[in-house]
Design an enzyme around this catalytic site. Structure first.
Site, PDB file in Angstrom:
ATOM      1  N   ARG A  28     -18.371  83.103  13.024  1.00 19.47           N
ATOM      2  CA  ARG A  28     -17.332  83.988  12.465  1.00 19.47           C
ATOM      3  C   ARG A  28     -17.487  84.305  10.994  1.00 19.47           C
ATOM      4  NH1 ARG A  28     -12.984  80.106  14.945  1.00 19.47           N
ATOM      5  NH2 ARG A  28     -14.844  78.826  14.637  1.00 19.47           N
ATOM      6  N   ARG A  37     -18.413  90.018  18.915  1.00 19.18           N
ATOM      7  CA  ARG A  37     -17.445  89.279  19.726  1.00 19.18           C
ATOM      8  C   ARG A  37     -16.312  90.206  20.163  1.00 19.18           C
ATOM      9  NH1 ARG A  37     -13.613  84.435  17.759  1.00 19.18           N
ATOM     10  NH2 ARG A  37     -12.732  86.227  16.709  1.00 19.18           N
ATOM     11  N   TYR A 151     -13.864  65.993  25.964  1.00 20.73           N
ATOM     12  CA  TYR A 151     -13.135  67.249  26.193  1.00 20.73           C
ATOM     13  C   TYR A 151     -12.643  67.351  27.640  1.00 20.73           C
ATOM     14  CZ  TYR A 151     -14.648  68.895  21.616  1.00 20.73           C
ATOM     15  OH  TYR A 151     -14.837  69.031  20.270  1.00 20.73           O
TER      16      TYR A 151
END
Ligand code: CP3
Length: 342
Positions: A28, A37, A151
């Protein structure tokens, strides 16, 4: 001998100038990444779109001339391929459906059943082999089993990996079976990346540092060693970078115990210490603090030169100690490369 600088360093060569690439180099902080994106719709659509994923992989190569490209994907695509739901909440991070007991485990797919969902990733790799400049090496990657398990068990990122540690102590059978499933899937996933054209692979164990005592050996070192051995049996000579982030003094001797050519070092240890205690085992990668990419200035140049100097007597790949952050200034990346290459 390979002729790409990254592969030469991984093969153990001490080079006059270390090859350089950055963790999260496609991301980003680059306006061209944000534009692509947006074109893809969202992050996961970008990961599964081979044309656009290859494009964002190439963006930092074009802009900065790095010595290596890392496949654009995410470590959480493997849990998704194993059958979990995965989505990203803007500003917060990943969310997954969870594995907290035997029933969840029974619903997961087998390690050989992941390829249909991951096929677009392999296609991205194939496209990159055709479009990367000749001197740029292509790195494939996956999360290491412990980090991926944290996760899958918590359903999100956690500061202390508490839910995974809890499952490990309350239901060891489920925990171990989950680790086994991830380990086998990771071997298949990385092997397919290599068959598609990845020239080396990196295992990201971002949360290895929270494993204490024997757990570090059992759940960070042993699964990584198993994955590396299986990959090298299938792909002789494949170079491997291991990143047991937060290993601290336990970095010593890890090249040999994991069987990896290169240890990625985070910035929790000093380059001087790592040069003395870790680099004798093989190539090291690292370890500038990512904050320098935000703050820049003289400190960036001084610290970069100190790291290059500290590691100059052995094989070294220049990198940050962790991923570059969204608030980084691309101009600081140019300054960094200039400081490394002189
Ligand atoms: C833990 C982990 C993940 N993913 C990864 C790790 C291990 C390394 C580490 O510790 O940082 C690894 C990863 N993630 C991504 C790559 C691509 C290659 C690269 O340029 O390094 C790699 C190698 C893209 C990504 N993966 C993610 C982004 C940002 C997504 C966006 O565009 O909004 C990128 C470019 C999202 C992601 N993916 C993950 C999280 C926690 C997040 C959210 C946090 C964040 O937004 O930075 C899981």
């Amino acid at each position: 001998m390979p002729n790409k600088l990254l592969l030469r360093a991984l093969a153990g060569e001490t080079l006059p100038t270390p090859p350089i690439w950055l963790m999260r180099q496609a991301g980003r902080y680059l306006p061209e990444y944000r534009a692509t994106r947006a074109q893809a719709g969202d992050f996961l659509s970008l990961c599964y779109n081979p044309e656009l994923a290859a494009e964002v992989t190439l963006q930092p190569i074009r802009r900065f001339g790095f010595d290596a490209a890392i496949l654009f994907a995410d470590i959480l695509l493997v849990p998704q391929a194993l059958g979990l739901d995965l989505w990203f909440v803007t500003g917060e991070g990943p969310r997954l459906s969870t594995v907290t007991g035997p029933d969840d485990l029974a619903r997961l797919r087998g390690p050989d059943d992941i390829h249909d969902r991951l096929a677009p990733v392999y296609e991205t790799v194939r496209r990159l082999t055709e479009s990367l400049p000749r001197e740029v090496a292509l790195i494939g990657f996956a999360g290491a089993p412990w980090t991926v398990a944290t996760y899958m068990i918590a359903g999100r990122g956690t500061p202390d990996q508490g839910p995974a540690h809890a499952l490990k102590s309350t239901d060891r059978a489920t925990f171990d079976a989950l680790m086994e499933r991830i380990t086998l899937a990771t071997i298949e996933y990385l092997s397919a990346q290599v068959e598609a054209g990845a020239e080396c692979v990196k295992l990201f164990d971002s949360w290895a540092g929270s494993l204490e005592g024997d757990d570090f050996e059992t759940y960070a070192v042993a699964p990584a060693a198993r994955i590396v051995a299986a990959l090298k049996a299938r792909h002789p000579g494949l170079p491997v970078i291991a990143f047991p982030r937060g290993a601290d003094s336990r970095y010593v001797g890890l090249h040999e115990r994991i069987g990896a050519e290169c240890m990625a070092i985070d910035n929790g240890v000093s380059a001087r210490w790592a040069a003395e205690h870790v680099q004798p085992g093989g190539c090291v990668q690292g370890n500038l603090a990512p904050t320098h990419m935000v703050t820049g200035g003289a400190a960036l140049v001084e610290e970069t030169r100190a790291i290059v100097e500290a590691f100059s007597r052995g094989p070294h790949v220049f990198n940050l100690g962790h991923g570059i952050t969204p608030d980084a200034d691309p101009d600081n990346v140019h300054r960094l490369i200039e400081a490394v290459r002189g």
